[in-house]
Structures are given as structure tokens and as C-alpha cells.
Design a protein around this motif. Structure first.
Motif, short mmCIF file in Angstrom:
data_model
loop_
_atom_site.label_atom_id
_atom_site.label_comp_id
_atom_site.label_asym_id
_atom_site.label_seq_id
_atom_site.Cartn_x
_atom_site.Cartn_y
_atom_site.Cartn_z
N SER A 193 0.83 -1.21 0.00
CA SER A 193 0.00 0.00 0.00
C SER A 193 0.87 1.27 0.00
O SER A 193 0.44 2.32 -0.45
CB SER A 193 -0.91 -0.01 1.22
N CYS A 194 2.10 1.15 0.49
CA CYS A 194 3.01 2.30 0.56
C CYS A 194 3.72 2.57 -0.77
O CYS A 194 4.41 3.57 -0.91
CB CYS A 194 4.06 2.04 1.63
N GLY A 195 3.59 1.62 -1.73
CA GLY A 195 4.24 1.78 -3.04
C GLY A 195 5.57 1.05 -3.13
O GLY A 195 6.19 1.03 -4.20
N ASP A 196 6.00 0.43 -2.04
CA ASP A 196 7.27 -0.32 -2.07
C ASP A 196 7.02 -1.73 -2.61
O ASP A 196 5.96 -2.31 -2.38
CB ASP A 196 7.88 -0.42 -0.67
N THR A 197 8.05 -2.25 -3.27
CA THR A 197 7.92 -3.57 -3.88
C THR A 197 8.86 -4.56 -3.21
O THR A 197 9.96 -4.19 -2.81
CB THR A 197 8.23 -3.47 -5.40
N GLY A 241 12.12 -1.23 -0.47
CA GLY A 241 11.40 -0.59 0.63
C GLY A 241 12.29 -0.10 1.76
O GLY A 241 13.52 -0.14 1.68
N CYS A 242 11.63 0.32 2.81
CA CYS A 242 12.28 0.92 3.98
C CYS A 242 13.07 -0.11 4.79
O CYS A 242 12.98 -1.32 4.53
CB CYS A 242 11.18 1.49 4.87
N GLY A 243 13.75 0.37 5.82
CA GLY A 243 14.50 -0.52 6.70
C GLY A 243 13.60 -1.55 7.36
O GLY A 243 13.99 -2.71 7.54
N THR A 244 12.40 -1.15 7.72
CA THR A 244 11.48 -2.09 8.36
C THR A 244 11.04 -3.19 7.40
O THR A 244 10.82 -4.33 7.81
CB THR A 244 10.22 -1.37 8.90
N SER A 245 10.92 -2.85 6.12
CA SER A 245 10.53 -3.89 5.16
C SER A 245 11.70 -4.87 4.98
O SER A 245 11.48 -6.08 4.85
CB SER A 245 10.08 -3.30 3.83
N ILE A 246 12.93 -4.38 5.01
CA ILE A 246 14.10 -5.27 4.92
C ILE A 246 14.11 -6.19 6.14
O ILE A 246 14.25 -7.41 6.01
CB ILE A 246 15.41 -4.46 4.84
N GLN A 296 3.53 -1.52 10.55
CA GLN A 296 3.03 -2.90 10.55
C GLN A 296 2.72 -3.41 9.15
O GLN A 296 2.76 -4.61 8.90
CB GLN A 296 1.84 -3.02 11.50
N HIS A 297 2.42 -2.50 8.24
CA HIS A 297 2.13 -2.94 6.86
C HIS A 297 3.38 -3.54 6.19
O HIS A 297 3.26 -4.29 5.23
CB HIS A 297 1.57 -1.80 6.02
N CYS A 298 4.56 -3.23 6.71
CA CYS A 298 5.80 -3.79 6.14
C CYS A 298 5.84 -5.30 6.40
O CYS A 298 6.26 -6.08 5.54
CB CYS A 298 7.03 -3.13 6.73
N ALA A 299 5.37 -5.71 7.59
CA ALA A 299 5.31 -7.14 7.93
C ALA A 299 4.26 -7.83 7.06
O ALA A 299 4.44 -8.97 6.62
CB ALA A 299 4.97 -7.31 9.40
N LEU A 300 3.18 -7.11 6.78
CA LEU A 300 2.12 -7.67 5.92
C LEU A 300 2.66 -7.89 4.51
O LEU A 300 2.43 -8.94 3.90
CB LEU A 300 0.93 -6.71 5.90
N LEU A 301 3.41 -6.91 4.02
CA LEU A 301 3.98 -7.04 2.67
C LEU A 301 4.92 -8.24 2.61
O LEU A 301 4.88 -9.02 1.65
CB LEU A 301 4.73 -5.75 2.29
N ALA A 302 5.74 -8.42 3.64
CA ALA A 302 6.70 -9.54 3.65
C ALA A 302 5.96 -10.88 3.66
O ALA A 302 6.26 -11.77 2.86
CB ALA A 302 7.63 -9.42 4.85
FE1 FES Z 1 6.81 0.47 2.43
FE2 FES Z 1 7.83 -0.32 4.75
S1 FES Z 1 7.17 1.67 4.18
S2 FES Z 1 7.28 -1.54 3.06
#
Ligand code: FES
Length: 145
Positions: A54-58, A79-84, A122-128
Motif C-alpha cells: 500500500s506504501c508503493g514499495d515492492t 522498501g524501507c529498513g522495516t521492510s528489509i 506494521q504494513h511492512c510485515a504484511l507485505l513480507a
Molecule cells: Fe513500504 Fe515499509 S514503508 S514496506
């Protein structure tokens, strides 16, 4: 050689940022953020997932599955550090697991293992978790074929 004013400024800034990160994130998240596990393309894979959050990160996940078990795993994200950190934790959770168990990994599993995340991350964990599931689905579709 003595530290230049600019070097000192950069070092202090870095320490300040790190301190700020440590205040807001668990030790586990900081650890995976600084030293991500399984980061990178996996040339030989039979499951692949790619999703944009939802944030636009892939994020991408690469799986090598043998006898219905994840034997190798890799991920990549812009994505951001949290997505990593979330992807790294997800990869650790999934590696070595039979597909049946890996399919049960959700954002809640990742959040629990991470020791929680601030609400806005928390959406970063959802994306992962979702990208991992997408890669498993891809493997299952390929093996039907
Ligand atoms: Fe986009 Fe973390 S802000 S995945």
C-alpha cells in the motif's frame, strides 16, 4: 590522523539516528535491519513472488523448494529498513519449513517474531508475509503445470 569536523558530524548524526531507531524498534528488528539474512536474488528458484504494498514499495521472494520443503530462500526490496527487517525475519521463519507450515506464516507471525513494530510500520510485515505466500502460490501453480 585526527577526525575532521565533517567526519565527526557524520558519525554523530549516524549515532543519533541509530539511537532513535533503537528507541522505536526491538533488538530483533534492529539486528535484521542492520544485517539482513537471505537478502538477494536466488538464481535457481522454482517459486517467485513479487508484490507492491500500500506504501508503493515492492518486494520479491525467491524460493527453492525440494520435496515440498523450502530449502533455499532469497528476497529483495526497494522498501524501507522495516521492510528489509520484516523480509529477513520472514525468510528465516520460512527456511527449512515444509510448505504446509510455511503457508501458515502471516503478518502476525512476523510481527510476533519481530517483537512488534510501531503501528505505522506494521504494513511492512504484511507485505513480507504476503510476498512469501505469493511465491508459494507461484510454486504450486508451476508444479501443477
Ligand atoms: Fe513500504 Fe515499509 S514503508 S514496506
Amino acid at each position: 590522523m585526527s577526525e575532521s569536523t565533517l567526519d565527526k558530524f557524520a558519525r554523530e548524526l549516524q549515532e543519533e539516528i541509530l539511537e532513535d531507531v533503537r528507541r522505536n524498534y526491538s533488538e530483533t528488528v534492529v539486528d535484521h535491519w542492520m544485517q539482513p539474512r537471505h537478502l538477494g536474488f536466488l538464481p535457481q528458484h522454482n517459486g517467485y513472488g513479487r508484490l507492491t504494498g500500500s506504501c508503493g514499495d515492492t518486494m520479491e521472494f525467491f524460493l527453492d523448494i525440494e520435496n515440498e520443503r523450502i530449502t533455499r530462500i532469497g528476497f529483495d526490496t526497494d522498501g524501507c529498513g522495516t521492510s528489509i527487517a520484516s523480509a529477513s525475519i520472514t525468510a528465516e521463519l520460512a527456511l527449512g519449513k515444509p510448505l504446509k507450515e510455511a503457508k501458515m506464516i502471516t503478518n502476525l507471525t512476523v510481527l510476533e517474531k519481530a517483537g512488534g513494530l510501531p503501528e505505522e510500520d506494521q504494513h511492512c510485515a504484511l507485505l513480507a508475509a504476503n510476498t512469501l505466500q505469493e511465491a508459494i502460490k507461484n510454486y504450486e501453480e508451476r508444479s501443477k503445470g
